[in-house]
Scaffold this active site. Structure first.
Site, PDB file in Angstrom:
ATOM      1  N   CYS A 156       0.933  -1.653   0.020  1.00 39.33           N
ATOM      2  CA  CYS A 156      -0.193  -0.055   0.130  1.00 39.33           C
ATOM      3  C   CYS A 156       0.838   1.442  -0.308  1.00 39.33           C
ATOM      4  O   CYS A 156       2.000   1.068  -0.089  1.00 39.33           O
ATOM      5  CB  CYS A 156      -0.925   0.133   1.358  1.00 39.33           C
ATOM      6  SG  CYS A 156       0.223   0.161   2.563  1.00 39.33           S
ATOM      7  N   ASN A 202       2.670   1.543   4.582  1.00 40.30           N
ATOM      8  CA  ASN A 202       2.602   0.165   5.197  1.00 40.30           C
ATOM      9  C   ASN A 202       2.103   0.432   6.354  1.00 40.30           C
ATOM     10  O   ASN A 202       3.125  -0.028   7.254  1.00 40.30           O
ATOM     11  CB  ASN A 202       3.508  -0.236   4.630  1.00 40.30           C
ATOM     12  CG  ASN A 202       4.375  -1.503   5.072  1.00 40.30           C
ATOM     13  OD1 ASN A 202       5.376  -2.333   5.399  1.00 40.30           O
ATOM     14  ND2 ASN A 202       3.532  -2.662   4.924  1.00 40.30           N
ATOM     15  N   CYS A 227      -1.374   0.604   7.432  1.00 41.55           N
ATOM     16  CA  CYS A 227      -2.615  -0.148   7.486  1.00 41.55           C
ATOM     17  C   CYS A 227      -3.819  -1.057   6.788  1.00 41.55           C
ATOM     18  O   CYS A 227      -3.859  -1.884   7.594  1.00 41.55           O
ATOM     19  CB  CYS A 227      -4.099   1.525   6.569  1.00 41.55           C
ATOM     20  SG  CYS A 227      -3.636   3.024   8.092  1.00 41.55           S
ATOM     21  N   ARG A 228      -3.264  -0.355   4.767  1.00 40.54           N
ATOM     22  CA  ARG A 228      -3.989  -2.037   4.478  1.00 40.54           C
ATOM     23  C   ARG A 228      -3.172  -3.421   4.462  1.00 40.54           C
ATOM     24  O   ARG A 228      -3.204  -3.993   4.161  1.00 40.54           O
ATOM     25  CB  ARG A 228      -4.506  -0.940   2.780  1.00 40.54           C
ATOM     26  CG  ARG A 228      -5.704   0.092   3.250  1.00 40.54           C
ATOM     27  CD  ARG A 228      -5.754   1.112   1.990  1.00 40.54           C
ATOM     28  NE  ARG A 228      -4.634   1.962   1.878  1.00 40.54           N
ATOM     29  CZ  ARG A 228      -4.182   2.405   0.432  1.00 40.54           C
ATOM     30  NH1 ARG A 228      -5.274   1.874  -0.616  1.00 40.54           N
ATOM     31  NH2 ARG A 228      -3.355   2.616   0.543  1.00 40.54           N
ATOM     32  N   SER A 229      -1.988  -3.205   4.494  1.00 41.08           N
ATOM     33  CA  SER A 229      -1.514  -3.713   3.692  1.00 41.08           C
ATOM     34  C   SER A 229      -0.642  -4.640   4.678  1.00 41.08           C
ATOM     35  O   SER A 229      -0.696  -6.133   4.564  1.00 41.08           O
ATOM     36  CB  SER A 229      -0.007  -3.899   3.024  1.00 41.08           C
ATOM     37  OG  SER A 229       0.972  -1.905   3.265  1.00 41.08           O
ATOM     38  N   ASP A 243      -8.313   3.583   1.173  1.00 38.91           N
ATOM     39  CA  ASP A 243      -7.522   4.075   2.358  1.00 38.91           C
ATOM     40  C   ASP A 243      -7.951   4.712   3.493  1.00 38.91           C
ATOM     41  O   ASP A 243      -8.369   5.612   3.248  1.00 38.91           O
ATOM     42  CB  ASP A 243      -7.095   4.814   1.560  1.00 38.91           C
ATOM     43  CG  ASP A 243      -5.436   5.590   2.499  1.00 38.91           C
ATOM     44  OD1 ASP A 243      -5.421   5.339   3.614  1.00 38.91           O
ATOM     45  OD2 ASP A 243      -4.763   6.327   1.780  1.00 38.91           O
TER      46      ASP A 243
HETATM   47  P1  4NP Z   1      -1.992   2.739   3.949  1.00 35.87           P
HETATM   48  O1  4NP Z   1      -2.461   4.376   4.569  1.00 35.87           O
HETATM   49  O2  4NP Z   1      -1.046   3.140   2.687  1.00 35.87           O
HETATM   50  O3  4NP Z   1      -3.215   1.843   3.564  1.00 35.87           O
HETATM   51  O4  4NP Z   1      -0.554   2.527   5.426  1.00 35.87           O
HETATM   52  C1  4NP Z   1      -1.499   5.881   5.094  1.00 35.87           C
HETATM   53  C2  4NP Z   1      -1.280   5.236   5.728  1.00 35.87           C
HETATM   54  C3  4NP Z   1      -0.510   6.473   5.378  1.00 35.87           C
HETATM   55  C4  4NP Z   1      -0.247   8.160   4.937  1.00 35.87           C
HETATM   56  C5  4NP Z   1      -0.885   7.574   3.948  1.00 35.87           C
HETATM   57  C6  4NP Z   1      -2.174   6.508   4.021  1.00 35.87           C
HETATM   58  N1  4NP Z   1       0.091   8.896   5.542  1.00 35.87           N
HETATM   59  O5  4NP Z   1      -0.475   9.809   4.213  1.00 35.87           O
HETATM   60  O6  4NP Z   1       1.356   8.639   5.714  1.00 35.87           O
END
Ligand code: 4NP
Length: 159
Positions: A13, A16, A18-20, A128
């Protein structure tokens, strides 16, 4: 995916956190329950959260479903991931584009959108949840479970 050995699968993702990690945790759990010895990991196309544990809301939703992801630590995807992993599953279209942009020429990994493996969800992104509320993480968990189930169904005969 053409490997004879047990499959190695990487979820990717953006951050790294939340989703992954949720997809990683859901598949690791399902693989262990099935007595398989696959290699499962996750990474982010971005490196801002490298070394961080998953978002507290992600840890909480997984824990509510009996899966402990608190030990995972974020890292950025690397070019050698395209050699180490058989299947690299991007959580959304931006992640897929980011992966394709850094993929070494002639790499062995099969790189695709994670929900392409789930019946009726081809072409869709895992939303997201980072800037949303806890309900978003419930939806992410459901997607992570659907992806884990589909990966097991597709490749469950191996290793
Ligand atoms: P992820 O979510 O890609 O599912 O881990 C996010 C985590 C952090 C951020 C964006 C999306 N960020 O902008 O810091």
């Amino acid at each position: 995916m053409t490997a004879d050995r047990a499959p190695a699968i990487l979820f990717v993702c953006l951050g790294n956190i939340c989703r992954s990690p949720l997809a990683d945790g859901a598949l690791r759990y399902a693989v262990a329950q099935s007595g398989l010895r696959w290699s499962v990991d996750s990474a982010g196309t971005g490196g801002w959260h490298a070394g961080d544990r998953p978002d507290a809301r992600a840890i909480a939703v997984a824990a509510r479903h009996g899966v402990d992801i608190a030990g995972l630590r974020a890292r950025q995807v690397r070019s050698d991931d395209f050699a180490r992993f058989d299947l690299i599953l991007a959580m959304d279209h931006d992640n897929l584009a980011g992966l394709n942009a850094i993929a070494p020429r002639g790499h062995r990994a099969d790189v695709r959108l994670a929900l392409d493996l789930v019946d009726g969800r081809a072409g869709q992104a895992v939303s997201d949840p980072y800037y949303g509320d806890a309900a978003g993480f419930d939806a992410t968990w459901r997607d992570a479970q659907a992806i884990a189930r589909s990966v097991l169904q597709h490749f469950g005969g191996r290793g």
